[in-house]
Design a protein around this motif. Structure first.
Motif, PDB file in Angstrom:
ATOM      1  N   ASP A 486      38.121  65.585  63.177  1.00 33.60           N
ATOM      2  CA  ASP A 486      37.069  64.544  63.080  1.00 33.60           C
ATOM      3  C   ASP A 486      37.507  63.672  61.932  1.00 33.60           C
ATOM      4  OD1 ASP A 486      35.543  65.302  65.082  1.00 33.60           O
ATOM      5  OD2 ASP A 486      34.512  66.685  63.853  1.00 33.60           O
ATOM      6  N   PHE A 487      38.791  63.704  61.387  1.00 35.64           N
ATOM      7  CA  PHE A 487      39.080  62.982  60.073  1.00 35.64           C
ATOM      8  C   PHE A 487      40.017  61.844  60.342  1.00 35.64           C
ATOM      9  CE2 PHE A 487      38.047  67.508  58.680  1.00 35.64           C
ATOM     10  CZ  PHE A 487      37.496  67.394  57.462  1.00 35.64           C
ATOM     11  N   HIS A 488      39.570  60.796  60.117  1.00 35.52           N
ATOM     12  CA  HIS A 488      40.231  59.525  60.187  1.00 35.52           C
ATOM     13  C   HIS A 488      41.443  59.551  59.251  1.00 35.52           C
ATOM     14  CE1 HIS A 488      37.728  57.265  63.105  1.00 35.52           C
ATOM     15  NE2 HIS A 488      36.382  57.959  62.296  1.00 35.52           N
ATOM     16  N   VAL A 489      42.680  59.055  59.850  1.00 38.88           N
ATOM     17  CA  VAL A 489      43.815  58.862  59.105  1.00 38.88           C
ATOM     18  C   VAL A 489      43.910  57.547  58.577  1.00 38.88           C
ATOM     19  CG1 VAL A 489      46.288  58.896  59.161  1.00 38.88           C
ATOM     20  CG2 VAL A 489      44.962  60.613  60.675  1.00 38.88           C
ATOM     21  N   ILE A 490      43.923  57.346  57.034  1.00 36.36           N
ATOM     22  CA  ILE A 490      43.885  56.179  56.401  1.00 36.36           C
ATOM     23  C   ILE A 490      45.306  55.622  56.367  1.00 36.36           C
ATOM     24  CG2 ILE A 490      43.351  55.052  54.356  1.00 36.36           C
ATOM     25  CD1 ILE A 490      41.233  57.114  53.807  1.00 36.36           C
ATOM     26  N   ALA A 491      46.245  56.352  56.122  1.00 41.18           N
ATOM     27  CA  ALA A 491      47.501  56.004  56.059  1.00 41.18           C
ATOM     28  C   ALA A 491      48.469  57.062  56.212  1.00 41.18           C
ATOM     29  CB  ALA A 491      47.789  55.337  54.552  1.00 41.18           C
ATOM     30  N   VAL A 492      49.872  56.904  56.303  1.00 40.76           N
ATOM     31  CA  VAL A 492      50.688  57.944  56.725  1.00 40.76           C
ATOM     32  C   VAL A 492      51.964  57.705  55.533  1.00 40.76           C
ATOM     33  CG1 VAL A 492      52.234  59.039  58.125  1.00 40.76           C
ATOM     34  CG2 VAL A 492      50.094  58.032  58.987  1.00 40.76           C
ATOM     35  N   ARG A 493      52.278  58.701  54.818  1.00 39.49           N
ATOM     36  CA  ARG A 493      53.353  58.771  54.024  1.00 39.49           C
ATOM     37  C   ARG A 493      54.540  59.175  54.794  1.00 39.49           C
ATOM     38  NH1 ARG A 493      50.893  60.558  48.255  1.00 39.49           N
ATOM     39  NH2 ARG A 493      48.822  59.468  48.208  1.00 39.49           N
ATOM     40  N   ASP A 494      55.498  58.703  55.219  1.00 44.34           N
ATOM     41  CA  ASP A 494      56.553  59.305  56.005  1.00 44.34           C
ATOM     42  C   ASP A 494      57.849  59.385  55.076  1.00 44.34           C
ATOM     43  OD1 ASP A 494      58.677  59.740  57.621  1.00 44.34           O
ATOM     44  OD2 ASP A 494      57.801  58.880  59.548  1.00 44.34           O
ATOM     45  N   TYR A 495      58.050  60.398  54.543  1.00 43.70           N
ATOM     46  CA  TYR A 495      59.109  60.328  53.361  1.00 43.70           C
ATOM     47  C   TYR A 495      60.323  60.221  54.105  1.00 43.70           C
ATOM     48  CZ  TYR A 495      55.370  61.373  50.011  1.00 43.70           C
ATOM     49  OH  TYR A 495      54.499  60.989  49.377  1.00 43.70           O
ATOM     50  N   LEU A 496      60.726  60.559  55.292  1.00 46.19           N
ATOM     51  CA  LEU A 496      61.870  60.351  56.011  1.00 46.19           C
ATOM     52  C   LEU A 496      62.320  58.839  56.281  1.00 46.19           C
ATOM     53  CD1 LEU A 496      64.437  61.969  57.184  1.00 46.19           C
ATOM     54  CD2 LEU A 496      63.340  62.015  59.427  1.00 46.19           C
ATOM     55  N   LYS A 497      61.330  58.103  56.689  1.00 47.31           N
ATOM     56  CA  LYS A 497      61.248  56.701  56.625  1.00 47.31           C
ATOM     57  C   LYS A 497      61.132  55.979  55.366  1.00 47.31           C
ATOM     58  CE  LYS A 497      59.409  56.405  61.618  1.00 47.31           C
ATOM     59  NZ  LYS A 497      58.254  56.067  62.014  1.00 47.31           N
ATOM     60  N   GLN A 498      60.756  56.721  54.380  1.00 46.42           N
ATOM     61  CA  GLN A 498      60.497  56.160  52.962  1.00 46.42           C
ATOM     62  C   GLN A 498      59.664  55.025  52.911  1.00 46.42           C
ATOM     63  OE1 GLN A 498      64.983  55.847  52.365  1.00 46.42           O
ATOM     64  NE2 GLN A 498      64.527  56.961  50.468  1.00 46.42           N
ATOM     65  N   GLU A 499      58.668  55.256  53.733  1.00 47.28           N
ATOM     66  CA  GLU A 499      57.593  54.206  53.741  1.00 47.28           C
ATOM     67  C   GLU A 499      56.173  54.864  53.729  1.00 47.28           C
ATOM     68  OE1 GLU A 499      58.415  52.053  57.271  1.00 47.28           O
ATOM     69  OE2 GLU A 499      57.150  53.277  58.546  1.00 47.28           O
ATOM     70  N   ARG A 500      55.081  54.024  53.408  1.00 48.86           N
ATOM     71  CA  ARG A 500      53.588  54.147  53.639  1.00 48.86           C
ATOM     72  C   ARG A 500      53.100  53.317  54.530  1.00 48.86           C
ATOM     73  NH1 ARG A 500      48.771  52.524  51.738  1.00 48.86           N
ATOM     74  NH2 ARG A 500      47.364  54.084  51.629  1.00 48.86           N
ATOM     75  N   VAL A 518      59.202  65.238  55.638  1.00 50.89           N
ATOM     76  CA  VAL A 518      57.826  65.469  55.150  1.00 50.89           C
ATOM     77  C   VAL A 518      57.022  64.138  55.828  1.00 50.89           C
ATOM     78  CG1 VAL A 518      56.220  65.798  53.329  1.00 50.89           C
ATOM     79  CG2 VAL A 518      58.457  66.618  53.296  1.00 50.89           C
ATOM     80  N   LEU A 519      55.808  64.506  56.250  1.00 50.47           N
ATOM     81  CA  LEU A 519      54.825  63.631  56.670  1.00 50.47           C
ATOM     82  C   LEU A 519      53.474  64.034  55.801  1.00 50.47           C
ATOM     83  CD1 LEU A 519      55.062  63.612  60.492  1.00 50.47           C
ATOM     84  CD2 LEU A 519      55.736  61.760  58.833  1.00 50.47           C
ATOM     85  N   TYR A 520      52.848  62.820  55.421  1.00 53.25           N
ATOM     86  CA  TYR A 520      51.716  63.243  54.367  1.00 53.25           C
ATOM     87  C   TYR A 520      50.601  62.008  55.133  1.00 53.25           C
ATOM     88  CZ  TYR A 520      49.230  63.169  49.690  1.00 53.25           C
ATOM     89  OH  TYR A 520      48.241  63.264  48.865  1.00 53.25           O
ATOM     90  N   PHE A 521      49.647  62.640  55.696  1.00 55.00           N
ATOM     91  CA  PHE A 521      48.522  62.035  56.220  1.00 55.00           C
ATOM     92  C   PHE A 521      47.260  61.975  55.258  1.00 55.00           C
ATOM     93  CE2 PHE A 521      50.897  63.875  59.536  1.00 55.00           C
ATOM     94  CZ  PHE A 521      51.082  62.668  60.666  1.00 55.00           C
ATOM     95  N   GLU A 522      47.012  60.531  54.752  1.00 51.99           N
ATOM     96  CA  GLU A 522      45.986  60.400  53.763  1.00 51.99           C
ATOM     97  C   GLU A 522      44.622  60.295  54.990  1.00 51.99           C
ATOM     98  OE1 GLU A 522      46.467  56.941  51.584  1.00 51.99           O
ATOM     99  OE2 GLU A 522      48.378  57.782  51.061  1.00 51.99           O
ATOM    100  N   LEU A 523      43.997  61.231  54.505  1.00 54.23           N
ATOM    101  CA  LEU A 523      42.420  61.258  55.409  1.00 54.23           C
ATOM    102  C   LEU A 523      41.175  60.819  54.614  1.00 54.23           C
ATOM    103  CD1 LEU A 523      43.192  64.830  56.969  1.00 54.23           C
ATOM    104  CD2 LEU A 523      43.903  62.514  57.719  1.00 54.23           C
ATOM    105  N   ASP A 524      40.399  60.528  55.442  1.00 53.40           N
ATOM    106  CA  ASP A 524      38.941  59.911  54.829  1.00 53.40           C
ATOM    107  C   ASP A 524      38.350  61.433  54.394  1.00 53.40           C
ATOM    108  OD1 ASP A 524      36.736  59.016  54.170  1.00 53.40           O
ATOM    109  OD2 ASP A 524      35.774  58.634  56.185  1.00 53.40           O
ATOM    110  N   GLY A 525      38.346  61.783  53.108  1.00 49.47           N
ATOM    111  CA  GLY A 525      37.985  62.893  52.385  1.00 49.47           C
ATOM    112  C   GLY A 525      38.969  63.943  52.334  1.00 49.47           C
TER     113      GLY A 525
END
Length: 573
Positions: A486-500, A518-525
């Protein structure tokens, strides 16, 4: 070659030797045989780590000698062979044997060796490299892994784990060694006679102890309050037994009780499933003793004494086992609060990207710079080295959520001896204010917000397991999910692609960090981070939920856990 063909090469080479029977035993299970020979043991940025046994994908004297010859080749070509190499080992099975084999190969290459002849901790090895100014270091350890594991960790001249450039070259040198069975090694008595091998005495231990004790901010408070402190300590059969007890005793902590069944070295680690202070089961005997002694604090260190686990009593007088994030935030807030009057404005702290976001809030509160790095304490060590080289920044504290902490820069890896002393000091300080460590922790949450965190790992063994782990992250990268549960993904930090990547705008911005899977998913909350482990056959995910309300944060984390587990199970089907 196929794994069967590689096995046959080993069988032909070892027939008639002491290793023949062990090799034959490996062949009795097709699954074991395949896993032992289907690939070469990888040499990553932290060296090698694996199950002890015969085979190219196992820890044995042949893979150890090959890695050491590659290290020697790298030193001879790119390092300073005259400065020598420091060697230490922990209490695991074959650790002393692998250390001696390492020394013999280095000496055969004309490289001087400084070696401990008793088990010593990882932080002491790091300290020794800096103190003796050696060109490299090796420590034989598998840290907190189960008893069947061992490992081979290489350090650079800065006391930190092997730089990427060196590990890449060592990997290349390993691939160039065709005959793994006839690597030259010098007998250690001969090496000692020739002046190539020096056994390290207790004088370095004394210097290390003094430097650790000098980190104590309020030694007078410990002396005043130590009689109120009643500590249970377990070294989990490892190397922390001597240094932790020595430092605490020197500072006046006399009420220290060591768990008898876990005090002495035992490579079988018979009292635990794995000697990992992250696991509750490792505290069972300590809690039993703590209740007998009416103790209020439990400390636990892993076999190489770089990780510290802590248990404290709550308001109901029951023991609560702290997470690595809780220990780190408690220590960091204490250190910064006590040192802030002396700050000049260029102080900095370091954390890994998977460590609690509470660190960001604490650093901002005290006006210190926060530097975020990839998982692996070598990256924290690199920040210390960078500050020394540029003259910009003063290191104050660094930690990882995986129970690793550092205050003093005379060590460049996580140091459970330092951390044990800091926890004891913080307990004394808060007691002088009429507060327990538990109450101090709750104060921090109420001050900065409730950051609820959890690590979810899935272990997948063998060749098929490794492929599933890599494929899971690849599937997520191919198409970023818009929601995780139920958590919306605000942004994805893809450290392999070196981009947010911003999910709402569809735009990507560069990330100024090296590549990492590494994949970093910024979620709402909250947040969801996923990566393959670099040292174990695990897919690791880091969950976090935040709210100023405790119940809300806990509820959100529970929901996120369900969603994350379902996602990981689906990805690894």
């Amino acid at each position: 070659m196929t794994y069967q063909e590689t096995y046959q090469v080993w069988k032909d080479a070892l027939t008639g030797t002491e290793y023949e029977a062990e090799l034959a035993l490996t062949a009795k299970s097709t699954e074991t045989l395949q896993d032992s020979f289907y690939k070469e043991m990888e040499f990553g940025t932290a060296g090698m780590r694996g199950i002890i046994g015969m085979g190219t994908n196992r820890m044995n004297i042949f893979t150890v000698k090959r890695a050491t010859q590659a290290l020697a080749n790298n030193i001879l070509a790119h390092g300073d062979p005259t400065a020598g190499v420091a060697i230490a080992y922990d209490t695991r099975k074959n650790s002393d044997l692998f250390a001696r084999e390492t020394a013999g190969v280095l000496c055969a290459n004309g490289i001087s060796v400084f070696m401990y002849d008793t088990p010593h901790s990882v932080p002491q090895l790091s300290f020794t490299i800096l103190e003796l100014k050696t060109t490299a270091g090796v420590v034989i350890t598998a840290s907190h892994n189960p008893p069947e594991y061992n490992g081979y960790k290489v350090y650079g001249d800065d006391g930190g784990q092997c730089p990427v450039a060196d590990s890449d070259r060592i990997t290349q040198y390993i691939s160039q060694i065709d005959d793994i069975f006839h690597i030259e090694s010098m007998p250690l008595d001969e090496a000692e006679r020739k002046g190539l091998l020096t056994y390290i005495g207790k004088d370095l231990d004394e210097i290390y102890f003094k430097k650790v004790e000098a980190l104590c901010i309020h030694p007078e408070i410990i002396k005043q309050q130590a009689d109120k402190l009643n500590i249970i300590y377990t070294p989990l059969h490892g190397t922390g037994n001597i240094p932790v007890r020595r430092v605490l005793k020197d500072l006046g902590v006399d009420n220290l009780h060591v768990v008898p069944g876990q005090e002495h070295p035992d490579p079988a680690f018979p009292t635990v499933k794995a000697p990992n202070p992250e696991e509750r089961q490792c505290f069972d005997l300590a809690i039993e003793l703590a209740n007998q002694k009416d103790a209020n604090l439990i400390l636990a260190t892993d076999p190489d004494s770089d990780r510290l686990g802590v248990a404290i009593r709550n308001t109901e007088h029951e023991f609560v086992i702290l997470t690595g994030n809780q220990i780190g935030c408690l220590l960091m807030d204490y250190v910064l609060s006590q040192k802030q009057k002396t700050f000049s404005g260029d102080e900095f702290v370091v954390k890994s990207i998977v460590t609690s976001d509470m660190v960001d809030v604490i650093a901002k509160h005290y006006g210190v710079e926060l530097r975020s790095v990839f998982t692996g304490f070598k990256f924290i060590a690199e920040q210390i080295k960078l500050s020394e080289r540029t003259g910009k920044g003063k290191f104050i504290f660094g930690f990882e959520e995986s129970y690793g902490y550092l205050q003093g820069a005379f060590v460049r890896d996580k140091d459970a001896v330092q951390a044990a002393m800091m926890i004891a000091e913080a307990a004394c300080w808060y007691h002088s204010l009429g507060r327990t460590l538990y109450e101090a922790l709750i104060d921090i949450y109420e001050k900065y917000g409730w950051f609820e965190e959890l690590v979810v790992s899935k272990t997948l063994y063998g060749k098929e397991g490794i492929e599933k782990i890599q494929n899971a992250v690849r599937l997520l990268r191919d198409k970023y999910p818009e929601k995780i549960g139920d958590f919306h993904v605000i942004a994805v930090r893809d450290y392999l692609k070196q981009e947010r990547f911003d999910m709402s705008t569809g735009k990507a911005e560069p990330i100024d960090m090296e590549q990492s899977n590494v994949l970093y998913f910024e979620l709402d909350g909250g947040r969801f981070i996923i990566r393959p482990s670099g040292t174990e056959p695990k897919l690791k995910s880091y969950l976090s939920a935040f709210s100023m309300d405790r119940q809300q944060a806990e509820y959100q984390l529970d929901q996120l856990k369900v969603s994350a587990v379902n996602l990981i199970d689906k990805l690894t089907e």
